[in-house]
Design a protein around this motif. Structure first.
Motif, short mmCIF file in Angstrom:
data_model
loop_
_atom_site.label_atom_id
_atom_site.label_comp_id
_atom_site.label_asym_id
_atom_site.label_seq_id
_atom_site.Cartn_x
_atom_site.Cartn_y
_atom_site.Cartn_z
N THR A 46 0.83 -1.21 0.00
CA THR A 46 0.00 0.00 0.00
C THR A 46 0.86 1.25 0.00
OG1 THR A 46 -0.12 0.14 2.41
CG2 THR A 46 -1.83 -1.19 1.29
N ASP A 48 0.56 3.72 2.05
CA ASP A 48 0.95 4.03 3.43
C ASP A 48 2.17 3.23 3.87
OD1 ASP A 48 -1.10 5.90 3.73
OD2 ASP A 48 -2.53 4.37 4.42
N GLU A 49 2.28 1.99 3.42
CA GLU A 49 3.45 1.20 3.79
C GLU A 49 4.72 1.79 3.18
OE1 GLU A 49 5.24 -3.36 3.61
OE2 GLU A 49 3.07 -3.07 3.47
N VAL A 51 5.25 4.94 2.50
CA VAL A 51 5.55 6.16 3.26
C VAL A 51 6.27 5.81 4.56
CG1 VAL A 51 4.52 8.10 4.53
CG2 VAL A 51 3.66 7.52 2.25
N GLU A 52 5.75 4.80 5.26
CA GLU A 52 6.33 4.43 6.55
C GLU A 52 7.68 3.74 6.42
OE1 GLU A 52 5.32 1.46 10.17
OE2 GLU A 52 3.70 2.78 9.51
N LYS A 58 4.52 11.92 1.76
CA LYS A 58 3.43 11.42 0.92
C LYS A 58 3.54 11.95 -0.51
CE LYS A 58 0.01 10.53 4.49
NZ LYS A 58 -1.34 10.82 4.98
N LYS A 84 -8.11 1.13 -0.41
CA LYS A 84 -6.66 1.20 -0.61
C LYS A 84 -6.27 0.62 -1.96
CE LYS A 84 -5.34 0.77 4.22
NZ LYS A 84 -4.59 -0.03 5.18
#
Length: 151
Positions: A46, A48-49, A51-52, A58, A84
């Motif tokens: 994803t 978000d993964e 980004v982290e 972002k 997502k």
């Protein structure tokens, strides 16, 4: 959030460097592509993964993903019950990549033929090295096309 895949740091760094050079990618796009290489089970990664795990903003991740999508290096899918997007390596890109290589070789052959034709009109000399090079290009074109048909 945790990593959904396991990676080997050395292989990851080697992949970042290699694919960054081969595909002429900026560093973050190369990291995203290299990270996706470790998604053997095709679960998808994803936004978000990325980004982290990559500790990136972002907007930077979004820009890099857009670049990879436009280059057809990756694809995205939405699961039916989620909003997502999940990103994957484009398995079809290997074929696309070699088709582009074949086209470049064909373009070079045409250019060499045009130059050879022009030269023959101005010079009676025959260039064996150019003919050997053209034969080599033709051989590789046939070889790659035969292999592509097997993909």
């Amino acid at each position: 959030m945790h990593k959904s895949i396991e990676i080997d740091e050395k292989i990851f760094q080697d992949a970042v460097k290699f694919y960054g050079t081969i595909f002429n990618l900026p560093p973050l796009a190369s990291k995203i592509y290299a990270y996706l290489l470790f998604d053997y089970e095709k679960v998808g990664i994803t936004f978000d993964e990325f980004v982290e795990v990559l500790s990136a903003s972002k907007s930077s991740v979004s820009t890099s993903i857009s670049l990879l999508l436009n280059a057809e290096l990756i694809v995205d899918h939405n699961k039916m019950d989620e909003r997502k997007r999940y990103f994957f390596i484009n398995d079809g890109y290997k074929k696309i990549r070699f088709e582009k290589i074949v086209q470049k070789m064909k373009d070079e052959l045409k250019l060499l033929d045009d130059l050879d034709h022009f030269k023959k009109n101005h010079d009676d000399g025959y260039n064996e090295k150019i003919e050997a090079y053209k034969a080599l290009l033709n051989k590789y074109i046939i070889n790659i096309q035969e292999s592509l048909n097997k993909l």
